[in-house]
Design an enzyme around this catalytic site. Structure first.
Site, PDB file in Angstrom:
ATOM      1  N   SER A  68       0.830  -1.211   0.000  1.00  0.00           N
ATOM      2  CA  SER A  68       0.000   0.000   0.000  1.00  0.00           C
ATOM      3  C   SER A  68       0.858   1.253   0.000  1.00  0.00           C
ATOM      4  O   SER A  68       0.570   2.222  -0.712  1.00  0.00           O
ATOM      5  CB  SER A  68      -0.921  -0.019   1.225  1.00  0.00           C
ATOM      6  OG  SER A  68      -1.637   1.188   1.334  1.00  0.00           O
ATOM      7  N   LEU A  75      -0.025   7.452   4.389  1.00  0.00           N
ATOM      8  CA  LEU A  75      -1.204   8.304   4.467  1.00  0.00           C
ATOM      9  C   LEU A  75      -1.417   8.902   5.858  1.00  0.00           C
ATOM     10  O   LEU A  75      -2.113   9.899   6.001  1.00  0.00           O
ATOM     11  CB  LEU A  75      -2.448   7.517   4.054  1.00  0.00           C
ATOM     12  CG  LEU A  75      -2.425   6.947   2.629  1.00  0.00           C
ATOM     13  CD1 LEU A  75      -3.726   6.220   2.331  1.00  0.00           C
ATOM     14  CD2 LEU A  75      -2.189   8.053   1.617  1.00  0.00           C
ATOM     15  N   GLN A  76      -0.850   8.282   6.877  1.00  0.00           N
ATOM     16  CA  GLN A  76      -0.994   8.798   8.245  1.00  0.00           C
ATOM     17  C   GLN A  76       0.389   8.957   8.855  1.00  0.00           C
ATOM     18  O   GLN A  76       1.168   8.001   8.898  1.00  0.00           O
ATOM     19  CB  GLN A  76      -1.834   7.853   9.101  1.00  0.00           C
ATOM     20  CG  GLN A  76      -2.073   8.366  10.508  1.00  0.00           C
ATOM     21  CD  GLN A  76      -2.988   7.447  11.304  1.00  0.00           C
ATOM     22  OE1 GLN A  76      -3.726   6.650  10.731  1.00  0.00           O
ATOM     23  NE2 GLN A  76      -2.930   7.551  12.617  1.00  0.00           N
ATOM     24  N   GLU A  94       4.938   2.313  14.527  1.00  0.00           N
ATOM     25  CA  GLU A  94       6.093   1.461  14.206  1.00  0.00           C
ATOM     26  C   GLU A  94       5.823   0.574  12.999  1.00  0.00           C
ATOM     27  O   GLU A  94       6.728   0.321  12.199  1.00  0.00           O
ATOM     28  CB  GLU A  94       6.486   0.598  15.408  1.00  0.00           C
ATOM     29  CG  GLU A  94       7.736  -0.227  15.145  1.00  0.00           C
ATOM     30  CD  GLU A  94       8.307  -0.892  16.392  1.00  0.00           C
ATOM     31  OE1 GLU A  94       9.021  -1.902  16.236  1.00  0.00           O
ATOM     32  OE2 GLU A  94       8.032  -0.412  17.509  1.00  0.00           O
ATOM     33  N   ARG A  96       4.043   1.323  10.361  1.00  0.00           N
ATOM     34  CA  ARG A  96       4.244   2.176   9.173  1.00  0.00           C
ATOM     35  C   ARG A  96       5.736   2.394   8.899  1.00  0.00           C
ATOM     36  O   ARG A  96       6.178   2.420   7.754  1.00  0.00           O
ATOM     37  CB  ARG A  96       3.541   3.516   9.383  1.00  0.00           C
ATOM     38  CG  ARG A  96       2.072   3.524   9.033  1.00  0.00           C
ATOM     39  CD  ARG A  96       1.353   4.707   9.643  1.00  0.00           C
ATOM     40  NE  ARG A  96       0.949   4.432  11.020  1.00  0.00           N
ATOM     41  CZ  ARG A  96       0.718   5.362  11.927  1.00  0.00           C
ATOM     42  NH1 ARG A  96       0.851   6.635  11.617  1.00  0.00           N
ATOM     43  NH2 ARG A  96       0.359   5.030  13.144  1.00  0.00           N
ATOM     44  N   ARG A 131      -6.651  -0.022  17.157  1.00  0.00           N
ATOM     45  CA  ARG A 131      -6.414  -0.959  16.058  1.00  0.00           C
ATOM     46  C   ARG A 131      -7.557  -1.964  15.945  1.00  0.00           C
ATOM     47  O   ARG A 131      -8.025  -2.499  16.941  1.00  0.00           O
ATOM     48  CB  ARG A 131      -5.100  -1.712  16.259  1.00  0.00           C
ATOM     49  CG  ARG A 131      -3.876  -0.849  16.084  1.00  0.00           C
ATOM     50  CD  ARG A 131      -2.632  -1.628  16.459  1.00  0.00           C
ATOM     51  NE  ARG A 131      -2.497  -2.817  15.644  1.00  0.00           N
ATOM     52  CZ  ARG A 131      -1.944  -2.875  14.446  1.00  0.00           C
ATOM     53  NH1 ARG A 131      -1.477  -1.762  13.918  1.00  0.00           N
ATOM     54  NH2 ARG A 131      -1.850  -3.992  13.785  1.00  0.00           N
TER      55      ARG A 131
END
Length: 297
Positions: A68, A75-76, A94, A96, A131
């Protein structure tokens, strides 16, 4: 000396600000300039948090996130705090960061925050709670940490996190289940609904194995627990329960109060009566002083 006795700060505007950092508005495209709260930081200057509460990162999930990021970018933004030598320590994000390394990114968007050690741990826990892949036991442990480490009550957490108090209370009570039952929930062989039905059972381990083996629904589990309890009551009618033995609900309530007060709590409920006593044990004078302050409020 005074700092050692400083009470944990309460929830409210402080936690709301932390949650706003955990769930910021996403960056719409990589070509747009980051919002003034975000900066791009070279990925090699970012280091992991050694006290990250989440220890397991499934490779399959990381592979999906890497794909992705290769296609859409990060994206964040990550949340970091400055460290010595121009480095930044990850507070949240972490996964990401790991996926961005796998995607061979040279820099990632971050929010730089001057967090204390306490705030840093709170944000890491809050991110875990948010999450969607968290199992019920992991979520319960997160709430327990917020209560035990920072003195947050279930009511205040429910208000700040947008959860119902009953949701938090029911999950925390799962921590009173036998360890083998908790493992079945962690492995997703039992749902949170199954586990909640087992909380009041004195035979939770045996029933849990029957539930998994038979693939029982939550409704069927509730019926099984009732039948088992009825059988136990019938068997114990010939041999009265010792006066000192406590039922599962009383033990669960003792655990909830102990976690909230961070002191040992014992409940002595007189059989056949609505009266009883609550005993709170403190380990030192600081705890006694804290208890007096809480009661005076």
């Amino acid at each position: 000396m005074a700092d050692k006795k400083k009470k944990p700060r309460g929830l409210g505007r402080g936690l709301s600000a932390l949650m706003a950092d955990v769930n910021p508005a996403p960056v719409s495209t990589q070509s747009e300039a980051p919002r003034n709260a975000e900066v791009l930081v070279p990925i090699e200057k970012i280091v992991a948090n050694p006290n990250q509460p989440r220890r397991q990162f499934l490779q399959e999930d990381l592979d999906d996130l890497t794909a992705s990021i290769k296609e859409k970018g990060v994206l964040q933004p990550l949340i970091v705090r400055p460290k010595a030598g121009g480095a930044y320590e990850i507070v949240a994000g972490e996964r990401r960061w790991r996926a961005s390394q796998a995607a061979q990114l040279h820099e990632v968007p971050v929010l730089i925050r001057e967090y204390s050690d306490q705030e840093m741990m709170e944000v890491a826990i809050i991110e875990n709670i948010q999450r969607s892949d968290l199992n019920a036991m992991e979520e319960a442990q997160s709430y327990k940490q917020l209560m035990e480490k920072f003195g947050h009550t279930q009511e205040k957490m429910a208000e700040a996190l947008g959860k119902s108090r009953s949701h938090i209370a029911n999950l925390v009570r799962l921590l009173h289940l036998p360890e083998d039952v908790q493992i079945l929930v962690q492995e997703r062989k039992l749902s949170a609904g199954h586990a909640r039905a087992l909380i009041t059972s004195d035979n939770a381990s045996d029933l849990a194995r029957k539930i998994v083996k038979g693939g029982l629904s939550v409704r069927a589990t509730e019926s099984l627990v009732k039948k088992d309890a009825a059988g136990i009551r019938t068997a114990s009618a010939k041999k009265p329960k010792a006066a000192s033995e406590k039922d599962a609900d009383t033990r669960a309530l003792e655990g909830d109060l102990s976690a909230m007060l961070k002191m040992k709590v014992s409940i002595d409920h007189k059989p056949g009566s609505e009266a009883g006593s609550v005993t709170i044990s403190y380990e030192n004078l600081d705890q006694l002083d804290e208890l007096c302050n809480m009661l005076s409020r």
